[in-house]
Design a protein around this motif. Sequence first.
Motif, short mmCIF file in Angstrom:
data_model
loop_
_atom_site.label_atom_id
_atom_site.label_comp_id
_atom_site.label_asym_id
_atom_site.label_seq_id
_atom_site.Cartn_x
_atom_site.Cartn_y
_atom_site.Cartn_z
N CYS A 218 0.90 -1.14 0.00
CA CYS A 218 0.03 0.05 0.21
C CYS A 218 0.73 1.41 -0.02
N CYS B 188 0.40 3.93 1.31
CA CYS B 188 0.07 5.01 2.31
C CYS B 188 0.90 5.19 3.27
N CYS C 51 -5.07 -3.14 3.37
CA CYS C 51 -5.01 -1.66 3.52
C CYS C 51 -5.93 -0.77 2.95
N CYS C 52 -5.44 0.29 2.23
CA CYS C 52 -6.58 1.06 1.65
C CYS C 52 -7.37 0.67 0.41
N SER D 261 -3.67 7.10 -1.25
CA SER D 261 -3.39 5.67 -2.16
C SER D 261 -4.48 5.92 -3.21
ZN LIG Z 1 -2.80 1.96 2.99
#
Ligand SMILES: [Zn+2]
Length: 129
Positions: free
Chosen positions: A6, A8, A17-18, A40
Motif C-alpha cells: 500500500c 500510504c 490496507c487502503c 492511495s
Molecule cells: Zn494504505
Amino acid sequence: MVLRVCPCDLGRGYGECCGRLHLGEAVAETAVELMRSRYSAFVVGDADYLLGSWHSSTRPRVMELDRRVVWRGLTIERTGAGGAGQRQGTVRFSVAYTEAGRDEVVTEHSAFSREDGAWVYVGPVPGWP
Ligand SMILES: [Zn+2]
C-alpha cells in the motif's frame, strides 16, 4: 494499477490496507485512515473514491487526475482529534511527487468531518500554511 504494498506508508499490503476502503469493503474509522486512503487513491488513480470521500459542501463536480504525476510518498506530520468516536478531525501531512521532471513537496493541514456517519475530507484548515 495493481499494487502489492500500500502506498500510504503503513507497510501493509494494498488489499489489506487502503484497497479495502477503495473497494467499499471497509470504511475509515479515523480521519487519518481516510487521509491515507485518499492519498492511495491518487496513486492508483481512483477519482470516484476521491469524490466519494469529499464533503458534499466542498466536493468538486468532476475530478481529472493527471496521470503524469508520479507520487513518491505520504508523511503524516500531526493529527488532531479525528478518532473513532469523534466527529471532527485535522491531519497535517506532506506529499512528495514528481511532475514534469521536477520534484515537489506539498504540505496541507486538512479538516475532516463525518457526513452520514462516514469520515470525509472537507478541505484545508483556514489560516494554516
Ligand atoms: Zn494504505
